[in-house]
Design an enzyme around this catalytic site. Structure first.
Site, PDB file in Angstrom:
ATOM      1  N   HIS A 246      49.904  47.206  18.491  1.00 25.68           N
ATOM      2  CA  HIS A 246      50.253  48.223  19.483  1.00 25.68           C
ATOM      3  C   HIS A 246      51.746  48.215  19.569  1.00 25.68           C
ATOM      4  CE1 HIS A 246      50.137  44.593  21.744  1.00 25.68           C
ATOM      5  NE2 HIS A 246      50.939  45.289  22.701  1.00 25.68           N
TER       6      HIS A 246
ATOM      7  N   HIS B 223      55.502  49.296  21.836  1.00 17.68           N
ATOM      8  CA  HIS B 223      56.352  49.470  23.244  1.00 17.68           C
ATOM      9  C   HIS B 223      57.794  50.073  22.773  1.00 17.68           C
ATOM     10  CE1 HIS B 223      53.388  47.302  25.800  1.00 17.68           C
ATOM     11  NE2 HIS B 223      53.554  46.166  24.631  1.00 17.68           N
TER      12      HIS B 223
ATOM     13  N   ASP C 218      64.311  47.574  15.927  1.00 17.14           N
ATOM     14  CA  ASP C 218      63.950  48.883  16.264  1.00 17.14           C
ATOM     15  C   ASP C 218      62.988  49.588  15.092  1.00 17.14           C
ATOM     16  OD1 ASP C 218      64.138  51.257  17.716  1.00 17.14           O
ATOM     17  OD2 ASP C 218      65.960  52.196  16.490  1.00 17.14           O
ATOM     18  N   HIS C 219      62.074  50.370  15.417  1.00 17.98           N
ATOM     19  CA  HIS C 219      61.099  50.753  14.518  1.00 17.98           C
ATOM     20  C   HIS C 219      60.672  49.835  13.341  1.00 17.98           C
ATOM     21  CE1 HIS C 219      62.371  54.552  16.412  1.00 17.98           C
ATOM     22  NE2 HIS C 219      61.443  55.353  15.878  1.00 17.98           N
TER      23      HIS C 219
ATOM     24  N   GLU D  81      59.221  45.265  29.259  1.00 17.34           N
ATOM     25  CA  GLU D  81      58.354  45.768  28.040  1.00 17.34           C
ATOM     26  C   GLU D  81      57.555  47.048  28.438  1.00 17.34           C
ATOM     27  OE1 GLU D  81      55.329  42.719  25.751  1.00 17.34           O
ATOM     28  OE2 GLU D  81      54.409  43.562  27.595  1.00 17.34           O
TER      29      GLU D  81
END
Lengths: 139, 139, 139, 139, 139, 139
Positions: E41, E43, E81-82, E128
């Site tokens: 998952h 965030h 990031d990503h 988060e």
């Protein structure tokens, strides 16, 4: 002249209770759950008033937002802030204190005074929590 | 194909002064109050650009939002960020530096370039403070 | 009695420019980049003042926060709001208009008046953008 | 093992009134102003509980935050949410319903249960509005 | 010279999974619940880096925040990031991808580079969700 | 009876990847950039569902928002939260996992169930980051 929409936020902190006096306590509890608690609860309400109008070429304003802010404070906020919506607010007398009814009542208080200064009332939005809000456009 | 609305936020920090040079200082003070202070004041402006278009079945996008972001930065943010809206910005020359006029001028800068990439410009919104914002839809 | 920390937020919108007049324009540009732009830029500044003290058993308050709010408004906000930090603010005269220097100068303005009402000044925090802030604890 | 601080936010919507029953109504009005309004007002309260402890190398957690959340909900939120702080909350009985007293009472409810699961309670913070909050660290 | 604390926020969007490979799937599910879902998952993580130092009288800065921002982006954000925190990030290899462990690993990446430019690293905070965050102060 | 618009926010944390399997990896990289990273990334998604209807004079509600919240959680959030949008979500199977496609798919899941309780579905909005969001009105 171009038409713009201007929004002003004002805030009020108030107590209320969701309750229809024509129903039994049990029915109220079924419909409103913890929001019908007899000793009241409360919220930080955010009120967003959106007006609409042509831009005045002399001022660059649709209208002076200070005047709109003053109107909202005098006609709405002063009556609601640090008050009980069910007990203290003339324009909510006899109404169920739901956010929907509150938005419509505030629209009723503001429509004529705002139109009197030459602009239109486009939307009254009330945000009750970070997860819930109501918008009324006069229909 | 379904039509969706996509909003991109960009930010700029700028100085400005509300002032109509065809009025006297006293008239300016009456209309604009502390916003007409001669030594300028400033804001963190949030700019929200909403575009509208059919979803491209090949990409799942209305359009690539990176391209929209680049357009906004090149045509608008670079000219406004860390600048004086009254003195430094070509598309605001000769205009009163109100949020309304700024929204309309930004619409003017963005409309053709955004339509050139095949989508529509739906709304330019400028938030000046947490309590005030302006929306322009091109009317 | 237990000791609690109370924070009050106040806001001001101001113009400024980062510039050390003892350096050349080129040196200023190297150090401050776009923040040294000669025609000013501006921000919505959030000021957070944290005080510290024992809870008064008679009131349940460390101190009446309305009094703290009034002090901050009279001594700090009135001088900064809708003003130019470099040109208009007595307590910033001759200082580089950085957020660090601003926090220390505001601490200097508030410390004695707040201690006079019997509580301690714990922290002055200034948030310049959603990405940057400064805290000063008096050390 | 390294020590980290973990914060969990929970929310409650409640009514209250600032009032010291040992004072006259006039004295209450002088001290508390509109916050002493007899028909109550209310807020969306944000509660932030910060715990402190060594990181468990088996889980990567200071402690399972779900357990902390459950504790806060059972011991604090269930008693406050959609309730009247002055009338309905056992741990506020006989206390002035100030944010300071509320923070200290919540600390009292949480300290032992949190320490029982092997971590320390570091801070209870209550945010009453976007402009005001109280922090209590147990001193 | 006075000492101030400066905070810079940077953001990254990443996938992760809470999972200890030395435990059975059942044990992982017991400890981590839905956070151990095998298909990941993710965030929007907010990273707040607080540095501490004396104010330089020549610049009015503790240090040039642009340099701090560049350091954080190069050493931390570019890697996260990503990306997938469990699979792609060198400084998280072999570690449980909890927010606690992430905060400590980021501290490890930033401490020396930040001290090399003459200021101290005070705190690494990772948020988060709007309800959960972790702070690490190096202890 | 007057017509009001009610918005409910729900949240989910999910992983995804922007990828069109009918294109080459190179084409995917050109179109989606870092969003096509093969090991996934993720977001805290905010979902805003706006319904529209007449206010029921018996309840003061357009409809009981708890029912709307339950519907959204059962039909949408349970399938997306702490999941992988590309791999785990039945209503996204075979679709590019863009925010646009997600908004349209959620509209498809909610339209009939919401109309069944007697109100209209007006808008599905998904906010992916603080800078980007998509709105779908059913056209």
């Amino acid at each position: 002249m171009p038409i713009a929409y201007i929004t002003r936020r004002e805030r009020f902190n108030a107590a209320h209770r969701l309750y229809n006096k024509e129903l039994t306590d049990e029915e109220n509890l079924t419909i409103y759950g913890k929001c019908s608690h007899p000793n009241w609860h409360g919220h930080n309400f955010d009120l967003f008033v959106t007006i609409k109008g042509e831009i005045d070429s002399k001022t660059g304003f649709v209208t002076n937002l200070n005047n709109i802010s003053k109107l909202i404070k005098e006609l709405v906020i002063e009556k609601l802030d640090h008050r009980n919506i069910n007990l203290d607010v003339d324009f909510m007398r006899g109404k169920i204190a739901s956010t929907e009814n509150l938005a419509i009542a505030i629209w009723g208080e503001l429509k004529n005074p705002i139109e009197t200064i030459g602009v239109g009332l486009h939307c009254v939005k009330i945000q009750e929590t970070e997860n819930n809000w109501v918008e009324y456009f006069g229909d």
